[in-house]
Design a protein around this motif. Structure first.
Motif, PDB file in Angstrom:
ATOM      1  N   LEU A 146       0.899  -0.887  -0.024  1.00 16.70           N
ATOM      2  CA  LEU A 146       0.051   0.044   0.042  1.00 16.70           C
ATOM      3  C   LEU A 146       0.823   1.149  -0.074  1.00 16.70           C
ATOM      4  O   LEU A 146       0.544   2.105  -0.737  1.00 16.70           O
ATOM      5  CB  LEU A 146      -0.955  -0.028   1.229  1.00 16.70           C
ATOM      6  CG  LEU A 146      -2.132  -0.913   1.128  1.00 16.70           C
ATOM      7  CD1 LEU A 146      -2.852  -0.992   2.499  1.00 16.70           C
ATOM      8  CD2 LEU A 146      -3.100  -0.592  -0.057  1.00 16.70           C
ATOM      9  N   GLU A 147       2.127   1.409   0.743  1.00 14.44           N
ATOM     10  CA  GLU A 147       2.936   2.352   0.698  1.00 14.44           C
ATOM     11  C   GLU A 147       3.428   2.627  -0.519  1.00 14.44           C
ATOM     12  O   GLU A 147       3.369   3.646  -0.961  1.00 14.44           O
ATOM     13  CB  GLU A 147       4.079   2.061   1.825  1.00 14.44           C
ATOM     14  CG  GLU A 147       3.591   2.590   3.227  1.00 14.44           C
ATOM     15  CD  GLU A 147       4.900   1.933   3.978  1.00 14.44           C
ATOM     16  OE1 GLU A 147       5.887   2.349   3.642  1.00 14.44           O
ATOM     17  OE2 GLU A 147       4.501   1.852   5.059  1.00 14.44           O
ATOM     18  N   ASN A 148       3.798   1.529  -1.360  1.00 13.92           N
ATOM     19  CA  ASN A 148       4.299   1.622  -2.560  1.00 13.92           C
ATOM     20  C   ASN A 148       3.454   2.410  -3.551  1.00 13.92           C
ATOM     21  O   ASN A 148       3.870   3.091  -4.528  1.00 13.92           O
ATOM     22  CB  ASN A 148       4.573   0.244  -3.224  1.00 13.92           C
ATOM     23  CG  ASN A 148       5.955  -0.064  -2.875  1.00 13.92           C
ATOM     24  OD1 ASN A 148       6.685   0.382  -1.909  1.00 13.92           O
ATOM     25  ND2 ASN A 148       6.524  -1.300  -3.390  1.00 13.92           N
ATOM     26  N   SER A 149       2.170   2.289  -3.391  1.00 14.05           N
ATOM     27  CA  SER A 149       0.952   2.839  -4.121  1.00 14.05           C
ATOM     28  C   SER A 149       0.460   4.156  -3.405  1.00 14.05           C
ATOM     29  O   SER A 149      -0.382   4.873  -3.886  1.00 14.05           O
ATOM     30  CB  SER A 149       0.176   2.032  -4.597  1.00 14.05           C
ATOM     31  OG  SER A 149      -0.364   1.294  -3.420  1.00 14.05           O
ATOM     32  N   GLY A 150       1.199   4.652  -2.651  1.00  9.28           N
ATOM     33  CA  GLY A 150       0.611   5.787  -1.890  1.00  9.28           C
ATOM     34  C   GLY A 150      -0.620   5.818  -0.936  1.00  9.28           C
ATOM     35  O   GLY A 150      -0.885   6.933  -0.443  1.00  9.28           O
ATOM     36  N   GLU A 151      -0.622   4.633  -0.477  1.00 10.51           N
ATOM     37  CA  GLU A 151      -1.868   4.513   0.433  1.00 10.51           C
ATOM     38  C   GLU A 151      -1.287   3.960   1.831  1.00 10.51           C
ATOM     39  O   GLU A 151      -0.050   3.759   1.948  1.00 10.51           O
ATOM     40  CB  GLU A 151      -2.640   3.395  -0.092  1.00 10.51           C
ATOM     41  CG  GLU A 151      -3.561   3.447  -1.255  1.00 10.51           C
ATOM     42  CD  GLU A 151      -4.937   4.322  -1.109  1.00 10.51           C
ATOM     43  OE1 GLU A 151      -5.196   4.651   0.100  1.00 10.51           O
ATOM     44  OE2 GLU A 151      -5.574   4.468  -2.009  1.00 10.51           O
ATOM     45  N   ARG A 152      -2.205   4.123   2.950  1.00  9.81           N
ATOM     46  CA  ARG A 152      -1.741   3.752   4.265  1.00  9.81           C
ATOM     47  C   ARG A 152      -2.704   2.550   4.782  1.00  9.81           C
ATOM     48  O   ARG A 152      -3.776   2.811   4.535  1.00  9.81           O
ATOM     49  CB  ARG A 152      -1.691   4.776   5.307  1.00  9.81           C
ATOM     50  CG  ARG A 152      -0.679   5.878   5.049  1.00  9.81           C
ATOM     51  CD  ARG A 152      -0.821   6.959   5.703  1.00  9.81           C
ATOM     52  NE  ARG A 152      -0.829   6.614   7.031  1.00  9.81           N
ATOM     53  CZ  ARG A 152       0.124   6.430   8.027  1.00  9.81           C
ATOM     54  NH1 ARG A 152       1.494   6.598   7.408  1.00  9.81           N
ATOM     55  NH2 ARG A 152       0.196   6.072   9.223  1.00  9.81           N
ATOM     56  N   LEU A 153      -2.164   1.652   5.284  1.00 10.91           N
ATOM     57  CA  LEU A 153      -2.976   0.555   6.015  1.00 10.91           C
ATOM     58  C   LEU A 153      -3.480   1.319   7.218  1.00 10.91           C
ATOM     59  O   LEU A 153      -4.764   1.119   7.556  1.00 10.91           O
ATOM     60  CB  LEU A 153      -2.487  -0.638   6.242  1.00 10.91           C
ATOM     61  CG  LEU A 153      -2.999  -1.699   7.031  1.00 10.91           C
ATOM     62  CD1 LEU A 153      -4.111  -2.370   6.259  1.00 10.91           C
ATOM     63  CD2 LEU A 153      -2.028  -2.936   7.501  1.00 10.91           C
ATOM     64  N   VAL A 154      -2.898   1.792   8.167  1.00  9.49           N
ATOM     65  CA  VAL A 154      -3.203   2.232   9.333  1.00  9.49           C
ATOM     66  C   VAL A 154      -3.753   3.876   8.968  1.00  9.49           C
ATOM     67  O   VAL A 154      -2.705   4.460   8.595  1.00  9.49           O
ATOM     68  CB  VAL A 154      -2.180   2.443  10.275  1.00  9.49           C
ATOM     69  CG1 VAL A 154      -2.713   3.002  11.729  1.00  9.49           C
ATOM     70  CG2 VAL A 154      -1.651   0.938  10.737  1.00  9.49           C
ATOM     71  N   PRO A 155      -4.957   4.179   9.149  1.00  7.48           N
ATOM     72  CA  PRO A 155      -5.306   5.634   9.184  1.00  7.48           C
ATOM     73  C   PRO A 155      -4.366   6.715   9.609  1.00  7.48           C
ATOM     74  O   PRO A 155      -3.945   6.369  10.880  1.00  7.48           O
ATOM     75  CB  PRO A 155      -6.547   5.620   9.326  1.00  7.48           C
ATOM     76  CG  PRO A 155      -7.216   4.299   9.434  1.00  7.48           C
ATOM     77  CD  PRO A 155      -6.053   3.498   9.716  1.00  7.48           C
ATOM     78  N   THR A 156      -4.256   7.864   9.237  1.00  8.80           N
ATOM     79  CA  THR A 156      -3.356   8.869   9.767  1.00  8.80           C
ATOM     80  C   THR A 156      -3.994   9.413  10.890  1.00  8.80           C
ATOM     81  O   THR A 156      -5.155   9.467  11.010  1.00  8.80           O
ATOM     82  CB  THR A 156      -3.530   9.994   8.684  1.00  8.80           C
ATOM     83  OG1 THR A 156      -3.167   9.599   7.443  1.00  8.80           O
ATOM     84  CG2 THR A 156      -2.121  11.003   9.092  1.00  8.80           C
ATOM     85  N   GLY A 157      -3.228   9.464  12.030  1.00 14.17           N
ATOM     86  CA  GLY A 157      -3.520   9.751  13.446  1.00 14.17           C
ATOM     87  C   GLY A 157      -3.964   8.747  14.301  1.00 14.17           C
ATOM     88  O   GLY A 157      -4.057   8.898  15.499  1.00 14.17           O
ATOM     89  N   MET A 158      -4.236   7.352  13.651  1.00 10.28           N
ATOM     90  CA  MET A 158      -4.670   6.144  14.489  1.00 10.28           C
ATOM     91  C   MET A 158      -3.362   5.630  14.894  1.00 10.28           C
ATOM     92  O   MET A 158      -2.355   5.170  14.104  1.00 10.28           O
ATOM     93  CB  MET A 158      -5.593   5.311  13.687  1.00 10.28           C
ATOM     94  CG  MET A 158      -5.928   4.198  14.716  1.00 10.28           C
ATOM     95  SD  MET A 158      -6.722   2.932  13.367  1.00 10.28           S
ATOM     96  CE  MET A 158      -8.317   3.173  14.220  1.00 10.28           C
ATOM     97  N   PRO A 159      -3.313   5.447  16.322  1.00 10.04           N
ATOM     98  CA  PRO A 159      -2.184   4.598  16.749  1.00 10.04           C
ATOM     99  C   PRO A 159      -2.208   3.302  16.255  1.00 10.04           C
ATOM    100  O   PRO A 159      -2.938   2.430  16.171  1.00 10.04           O
ATOM    101  CB  PRO A 159      -2.103   4.672  18.439  1.00 10.04           C
ATOM    102  CG  PRO A 159      -3.297   5.693  18.407  1.00 10.04           C
ATOM    103  CD  PRO A 159      -4.053   5.744  17.464  1.00 10.04           C
TER     104      PRO A 159
END
Lengths: 613, 239
Positions: B97-110
């Motif tokens: 996901l990082e390779n395609s500019g996405e995130r598994l853990v939403p921003t701001g969530m521990p």
């Protein structure tokens, strides 16, 4: 002595080095101004020798199909580097396909050879063979007047059907203008090319009479096209028995985007030679002659640029359209230390315009730090067609020691003649990386983070495969999730408990009180114990607190709370006896207490059966 | 009867050993860098073991190595749904996901909270919810009849409520019709057809939420970008 020797060495070094370079750095190429021509055309064979000095002459092969009637050579020296160009002007002797064999050069005890060149000569309609031989006898001057036509045919003779489209169109367009002394024509080899497909634009300026040298030529305007000049040549063509000379320019053009495209008019401004006869030399040099200037323009051309088909388009298609592409990949070092850069070069060559194509995308290379690909491209006009190349360079750095393989790189192009995509690929390359000897902590990349305690992150990759097909799971919970029916059972239990509790709350309390009172009365051996058991029962059963009340109030409360009158009467009698026993204990015996307990038990049983709270 | 049982046992043993051999062969191909061939073998095995998280994971690995990040993400996501506690699956999904500019853990969530939220599979979460619900039913019935263990019953009721919210939230996420861009680039258009103008290009590996379907087109929302439009179905891989 040594110093003198060194001085001489330094003095002689440039000369010796130059001589060595000359011997080692020779290259020879041959090209022709056109590969398709008619019997009336002349063919210019150019041989370029790069890096050789002194007196030498390339050896032409046997050329039975041509008469070589002129040769010339020019030498250019740039920074001690010489380039000698030989030009051979030839006229065809008979039509057909012929091969100009390798041209050889014996230089420095080495023999250099060029690639063979294939040329097709077409028969010129209405041109008798005798005319050909006559033409061969004298050198045709490009800007020399041909005899004016005396008579014109009604319809121009069309070009042979087997001529290439561009040659045919130019020939036929010229034939339609045969009544003019000066004219220009333009034609395309294909008017519906694909995006990035290279097609040839030919523009000819025909003249049958003299004109002043250096006639300014204006290139055509273009829209939605790239254009590269690939050759300039001169020739002759017979139209209606009138011989025209022509100057031809050929361009490689390619469409930028799908849709319409235009090639505007090219023009030549000239001064007919006949107008100069009465003008002084002084006037010729200055503005006076410009008043006589005339202009001819070529016909504009329209193209329809097509997109390469979507169907079957490979992932490795970067926009190249053409044929005969080749690809190769190389690295400058096969053995490096971890952290050292390796230059990866990928070269693509072929017929077509590679300049506007997208850059090669390298695949994910685990174990490497890969820097951005830098591309350079260029075009090389060769034998009347456009060859182009594109070179992709990338720096790859092995992050740790080991043997790494750069996999085969795919590159696809659309072949318009076959109407299909073709994919070519490089060979895989292997790099052996030894452990870094630079520092004890390895090497550093700004993008990689320090993990502390002597560890440094070198890169990230996916984790390895799973070797079994049984993932871990909480089996019990998964199984239980299917037991939907249990929800109904437990729900029903809860509902039943709630109903039970709501409907029989008082009854339950009464039964509990009866059971408790009976136990107490069973073990009662004094009138005090009988009295307490009876008090507790009435309190639980009828909610009457009798301890602090006179008997009259107790019986009233019992009646009020639903106790039948007969049972109230029985209670009244029993309570008085209990009071009597309590206030005259001397008269009481244990047997009497037991009898009172039995009577009380009978009473509460009767109350439980018949009494209502 | 005994012969029948023996035959079944023999058949099962033969089938298991064949699968083990296929797995080993696929792994050898993968190690030799023949990712396409390994992929073919894993896809064949998936027909024998459908919905197997480890096979989806291995297929994702093959696609990743072949440079097809979109299909790698799709298969890692399938594996993640089936086995969310597996660290390898989580790592590879997050990396692709990082390779395609996405995130598994939403921003701001521990990350620890994300791991807790996905610590159970959806069916495991459902099972846990049922068990606690049944416990509450028993305690509630006991309290109604005996008027005892009232506080314990209340605590269990609160846990039931918490699990219900967790389960509904997870179900919503699991059942959301997700798709990933499988083609190198997908064009987002204002309508379901190529005659509608393209408003954006979406790169391979991006996650999209499907809202509607019309012929061979999906009405999608691009997560985190606030973009909505139609994309040709052939360029997407439904998860």
């Amino acid at each position: 002595m040594f110093k003198r020797f060194l001085f001489l060495l330094v003095l002689l070094f440039p000369l010796t080095a130059h001589a060595a370079l000359n011997v080692n750095g020779i290259s020879m190429t041959a090209s022709v101004n056109k590969t398709s021509l008619t019997m009336e055309d002349e063919l210019v064979l150019t041989v370029t020798v790069d890096g050789a000095t002194g007196d030498f002459m390339p050896q032409l092969p046997s050329l039975p199909a041509f008469n070589v009637y002129a040769r010339s050579s020019t030498t250019q020296i740039i920074n001690f580097h010489s380039i000698v160009t030989f030009e051979f002007i030839m006229l065809p002797r008979f039509p057909g396909k012929t091969v100009i064999g390798p041209i050889t050069l014996n230089y420095g005890n080495k023999i250099y050879k060029t690639d063979p060149i294939t040329v097709t000569v077409y028969r010129t309609p209405n041109t008798p063979q005798t005319n050909t031989s006559k033409s061969n006898a004298s050198k045709p001057a490009a800007k020399t007047a041909a005899p004016p036509a005396k008579a014109r045919q009604a319809e121009p003779t069309p070009a042979p059907a087997d001529m290439p489209p561009l040659e045919r169109d130019l020939y036929n367009s010229a034939a339609r203008n045969g009544d003019k002394t000066y004219f220009m024509v333009a034609a395309l080899s294909d008017s519906t090319p694909y995006v990035n497909q290279s097609v040839t634009l030919g523009i000819r300026f025909y003249f049958s009479s003299n004109f002043v040298d250096n006639a300014p030529y204006n290139e055509p305007s273009i829209s939605n096209l790239f254009m590269e000049l690939i050759s300039t040549s001169e020739g002759r063509q017979k139209i209606d028995n009138k011989t025209y000379g022509y100057i031809e320019r050929r361009y490689a053009i390619s469409g930028v985007t799908a849709g319409p495209a235009q090639v505007g008019e090219a023009s030549v401004r000239y001064i007919p030679a006949g107008n100069l006869t009465n003008i002084s030399v002084f006037d010729r040099m200055f503005a006076a002659v410009s008043q006589e200037e005339q202009t001819v323009r070529s016909n504009p051309l329209s193209l329809t640029i097509r997109s390469a088909p979507q169907e079957g388009k490979p992932k490795s298609f970067y926009g190249a359209v053409g044929s005969g592409y080749t690809i190769s990949a190389s690295i400058d070092r096969e053995e490096v230390e971890a952290g050292e850069a390796v230059n990866l070069t990928v070269k693509v060559n072929g017929s077509g315009n590679l300049k506007p194509t997208s850059d090669l995308k390298l695949p994910n290379l685990p174990g490497f730090k890969v820097y951005d690909v830098v591309a350079t491209s260029g075009v090389v006009p060769t034998n009347g067609e456009l060859k182009s190349y594109k070179i992709f360079k990338a720096v790859v750095v092995p992050l740790s020691s080991g043997t790494y393989t750069i996999p085969a790189l795919d590159w696809s192009y659309f072949d318009p003649s076959a109407q299909q995509y073709r994919t070519i690929r490089t060979q895989p390359l292997t790099i052996k990386a030894t452990p870094s000897s630079k520092t004890d902590t390895g090497f550093d990349f700004a993008t990689h983070s320090e993990l502390g305690n002597g560890f440094r992150e070198l890169g990230r990759d996916i984790r390895y495969l799973k070797s079994d097909v049984s993932p871990s799971k909480l089996g019990v919970l998964s199984t239980v999730s299917d037991w939907q029916i249990a929800n109904y059972l437990f729900g029903a239990l809860l509902v039943l408990a709630a109903l039970f509790a709501l409907m029989d709350k008082q009854t339950l309390a009464g039964r509990r009180a009866l059971a408790k009172a009976r136990t107490q009365l069973k073990n009662a051996h004094t009138e005090e114990a009988v009295s307490e058991a009876l008090t507790a029962y009435l309190q639980a059963r009828y909610r009457v607190h009798i301890a602090s009340l006179p008997l009259k109030d107790i019986t009233a409360a019992l009646r009020k709370n639903g106790c039948p009158a007969e049972l109230v009467q029985r209670f009244d009698t029993l309570w008085q006896r209990l009071n009597a026993a309590r206030f005259a204990p001397a008269q009481m015996q244990e047997e009497n207490a037991i009898e009172l307990a039995r009577q009380a038990t009978d009473l509460i049983k009767a109350m439980d059966k018949g009494g209502r709270a | 009867m005994k012969k029948g049982i023996l035959l079944i046992c023999f058949w099962l043993a033969a089938a298991l050993s064949a699968s083990a051999a296929d797995l080993q062969s696929a792994e050898e191909l993968y190690r030799e860098g023949k990712f396409a061939a390994a992929l073919g073998q894993y896809e064949e095995l998936l027909k024998t073991y459908p919905n197997n998280a480890h096979l989806y994971y291995n297929i994702g690995n093959c696609y990743f190595k072949m440079g097809t990040v979109g299909l790698a993400v799709a298969n890692y996501y399938r594996a993640f749904r089936l086995s969310p506690r597996d660290g390898d699956i989580r790592h590879n999904l997050a990396l692709s996901l990082e390779n395609s500019g996405e995130r598994l853990v939403p921003t701001g969530m521990p990350e620890v909270l994300h791991k807790l939220f996905f610590s159970l599979r959806i069916d495991e979460l459902k099972g846990l919810f049922f068990v606690v619900l049944w416990l509450f039913c028993l305690l509630g019935a006991f309290w109604l009849v005996k008027r005892r263990l009232g506080r314990v019953t209340l605590i269990v009721l609160a846990i039931v409520g918490f699990l219900a919210v967790w389960y509904v939230w997870r179900s919503k996420i699991e059942q959301a019709p997700l798709a990933v861009v499988a083609a190198p680039v997908a064009e987002l258009r204002s309508g379901p057809g190529k005659n509608f103008p393209a408003s954006a290009n979406v790169a391979q590996g991006h996650l999209l939420l499907i809202q509607d379907t019309k012929d061979n087109w999906y009405d999608v929302v691009v997560k985190d970008q606030g973009l909505q439009g139609w994309i040709e179905a052939d360029t997407l891989e439904k998860i």
